[in-house]
Design an enzyme around this catalytic site. Structure first.
Site, PDB file in Angstrom:
ATOM      1  N   LYS A  78     -27.616  39.034 -15.080  1.00  0.00           N
ATOM      2  CA  LYS A  78     -28.188  37.688 -14.980  1.00  0.00           C
ATOM      3  C   LYS A  78     -28.141  37.041 -16.369  1.00  0.00           C
ATOM      4  O   LYS A  78     -28.337  37.723 -17.381  1.00  0.00           O
ATOM      5  CB  LYS A  78     -29.636  37.829 -14.496  1.00  0.00           C
ATOM      6  CG  LYS A  78     -30.365  36.520 -14.218  1.00  0.00           C
ATOM      7  CD  LYS A  78     -31.770  36.820 -13.654  1.00  0.00           C
ATOM      8  CE  LYS A  78     -32.495  35.541 -13.265  1.00  0.00           C
ATOM      9  NZ  LYS A  78     -33.841  35.831 -12.677  1.00  0.00           N
ATOM     10  N   SER A 153     -34.697  33.533  -8.122  1.00  0.00           N
ATOM     11  CA  SER A 153     -33.782  32.925  -9.056  1.00  0.00           C
ATOM     12  C   SER A 153     -32.555  33.788  -9.377  1.00  0.00           C
ATOM     13  O   SER A 153     -31.553  33.255  -9.866  1.00  0.00           O
ATOM     14  CB  SER A 153     -34.516  32.606 -10.355  1.00  0.00           C
ATOM     15  OG  SER A 153     -34.944  33.793 -10.982  1.00  0.00           O
ATOM     16  N   SER A 177     -38.036  36.951  -7.724  1.00  0.00           N
ATOM     17  CA  SER A 177     -36.636  36.636  -8.034  1.00  0.00           C
ATOM     18  C   SER A 177     -35.646  37.783  -7.972  1.00  0.00           C
ATOM     19  O   SER A 177     -34.441  37.555  -8.046  1.00  0.00           O
ATOM     20  CB  SER A 177     -36.544  36.013  -9.411  1.00  0.00           C
ATOM     21  OG  SER A 177     -36.811  34.647  -9.303  1.00  0.00           O
TER      22      SER A 177
HETATM   23  N1  GLN Z   1     -39.418  31.298  -6.932  1.00  0.00           N
HETATM   24  C1  GLN Z   1     -40.434  31.616  -7.888  1.00  0.00           C
HETATM   25  C2  GLN Z   1     -40.513  30.518  -8.926  1.00  0.00           C
HETATM   26  O1  GLN Z   1     -39.840  29.578  -8.745  1.00  0.00           O
HETATM   27  C3  GLN Z   1     -40.157  32.941  -8.531  1.00  0.00           C
HETATM   28  C4  GLN Z   1     -39.079  32.885  -9.513  1.00  0.00           C
HETATM   29  C5  GLN Z   1     -38.926  34.164 -10.277  1.00  0.00           C
HETATM   30  O2  GLN Z   1     -39.364  35.224  -9.838  1.00  0.00           O
HETATM   31  N2  GLN Z   1     -38.352  34.043 -11.452  1.00  0.00           N
HETATM   32  O3  GLN Z   1     -41.205  30.578  -9.873  1.00  0.00           O
END
Ligand code: GLN
Length: 485
Positions: A78, A153, A177
């Site tokens: 990532k 994400s 995420s």
């Molecule tokens: N969807 C969640 C957010 O938007 C989690 C994102 C994540 O775990 N980085 O914050």
């Protein structure tokens, strides 16, 4: 089977006997990327030259008998992990030209073992999102159906595994995420306990929640990767000094006698019937293997999303203050003075979702509102944590869906951030509680989209988590299905 389709352990077996070289395996992956990347767009940066050099070095190491399970394995990361000399953007324009001078600790650990770095993967900007639609570098598509999101994400990480563009990957999980994209793409994903893995050199989103973890093709690979990245790091004071077990050793211990909790609050009205059906079948599979089920309650679940969006945005507003155009990243070149430069650089450098979160977080931390919002959220977080502590007094594991529905359509929730936020209802509590959770393939919708099963473990209970996941995988075939791309 093509080389690009193999798991870590399968490829390792071939590298070890000399049947295949790392150069051949890496070539196969790079060719695969060439063939499908137009349809998936999993990568922000592909590093073919670096990859071929790494592969040649790995082959030398293998020939010298200095091989390790990860030597010569093609890995993609990532784009939130700092990689020395390789552009690292966190999918933001503001870091669009940023070349880090050092590696994140997890990257350094993998490099020491002789991995082959294939490239950097797409994600939501600064990991803020559930769909990989907020990336400055464009949308990633779900390899099972290109009209659908891959989740987020870490959407690039999950899509890249499902499309077989790398042997293994790492993601990060602040509110789901790793687990949510793994579920949407039919992969295995594990969010370790807070403190299990170093975050040094990982671009911070919300520091009391962020954790690094693997997204892989199967549970064995997940155990291998967790073992490789876990452990104390003097450069990250939140990483814990606990020994790292060999997670592969206990995988086959079975689930006989294991007590698994089903939280009432997770099996609710809005749950998609196909997701519910997959959960029922999974429960039956586990019962058949000798696990016992207990109904439990996590009474503060309803408050988790609101609590998370106060704490995460507050921490993000502070973490993102460093992107000001002065030392690194994007800078507006027409600004008339210092203040103008800050404002224009940040205005042009950040996308809409990131700005929304900086504003919410700044508001929640401002004097007069701090007690009403941030402090209150911290107190509710403690209640959520206590829910889990109480539950783990009764059970060894908790079983839930990862998401209320399979992957939604691209564009379906972009105009309604609240709907997007609510889709993380089952993953967020685990981060607030600081414990570990895992997503494993558990079925498909009638449209052919993957459905994930979440297992939640007690703090530092990753061995139990992996063992239960492995038992399920050995008795089901979901992980064997391949996206037709
Ligand atoms: N969807 C969640 C957010 O938007 C989690 C994102 C994540 O775990 N980085 O914050």
């Amino acid at each position: 089977m093509q080389l690009y389709e193999l798991t870590i352990h399968e490829l390792h077996a071939k590298l070890k006997t000399g049947e295949v070289s790392s150069v051949e395996a890496t070539r196969s992956i790079l060719d695969r990327i060439d063939a499908v990347e137009d349809k998936v767009h999993a990568f922000i940066t592909i590093t073919p030259e670096e990859a071929m050099q790494n592969a040649a070095a790995a082959d030398k190491r293998i020939a010298a008998g200095e091989m390790d399970i990860l030597t010569g394995i093609p890995v993609a990361l990532k784009d939130i992990f700092l990689t020395s000399g390789i552009r690292t953007t966190s999918a933001s324009r503001i870091l669009g030209n940023f070349i880090p001078p050092y590696d994140a600790t997890v990257v350094a650990k993998l490099r020491e073992r002789g991995i082959v770095l294939i490239g950097k993967l797409n994600q939501d900007e600064f990991a803020m999102g559930s769909s990989t639609e907020s990336s400055y570098f464009g949308v990633t598509r779900n390899p099972w159906n290109a009209d659908h999101i891959p989740g987020g994400s870490s959407g690039g990480s999950a899509a890249c595994i499902a499309a077989r563009q790398a042997t293994t990957t790492l993601g990060t999980d602040t509110g789901g995420s790793i687990r949510q994209p793994a579920a949407h793409c039919g992969c295995v994903g594990l969010k370790p306990t807070y403190g299990r893995v170093s975050r040094y050199g990982v671009i911070a989103y919300a520091s009391s929640l962020d954790q690094v973890g693997p997204i892989t093709r199967d549970v064995t690979d997940c155990a291998i990767m967790l073992g490789a990245i876990a452990g104390h790091d003097p450069k990250d004071s939140t990483s814990v000094e606990l020994p790292v077990p060999d997670y592969t050793q206990t995988l086959a211990n079975g689930v006989k006698g294991l007590r698994i909790g089903l939280p009432r609050e997770y099996f609710i009205e809005g749950l998609d019937p196909e997701v519910k059906k997959a959960m029922d079948e999974a429960i039956a599979t586990y019962k058949g293997l000798g696990a016992e089920f207990v109904e439990i309650s996590l009474p503060h679940t309803d408050y988790a999303v609101a609590t998370y969006y106060l704490i995460a945005t507050a921490e993000a507003s502070s973490n993102l203050a460093r992107y000001d155009g002065v030392r690194f990243g994007y800078r507006n070149s027409d600004a008339k003075g210092l203040l103008d430069m800050y404002m224009l650089s940040r205005d042009e450098g950040f996308g809409a979702e990131v700005k929304r979160r900086i504003m919410i977080g700044t508001y929640a931390l401002s004097s007069g509102y701090y007690d009403a919002y941030y402090l209150k959220a911290q107190k509710v977080r403690t209640l959520i944590m206590e829910d889990f502590t109480r539950a783990f007094g009764k059970v060894d594991l908790i079983l839930t869906p990862v998401t209320p529905t399979p992957a939604f359509r691209i564009g379906e929730k972009t105009s309604d951030p609240l709907q997007m936020y609510l889709s993380d209802i089952f993953t967020i509590p685990v981060n607030l509680a600081g414990t570990c959770g895992m997503s494993i393939p558990a079925g498909f919708s009638s449209e052919g989209l993957p459905i994930g099963l979440q297992l939640i473990g007690s703090p530092f209970g990753e061995e139990t988590l992996l063992r239960a996941a492995y038992a399920f995988e050995q008795n089901t075939l979901w992980h064997k299905r391949k996206a037709k791309i």
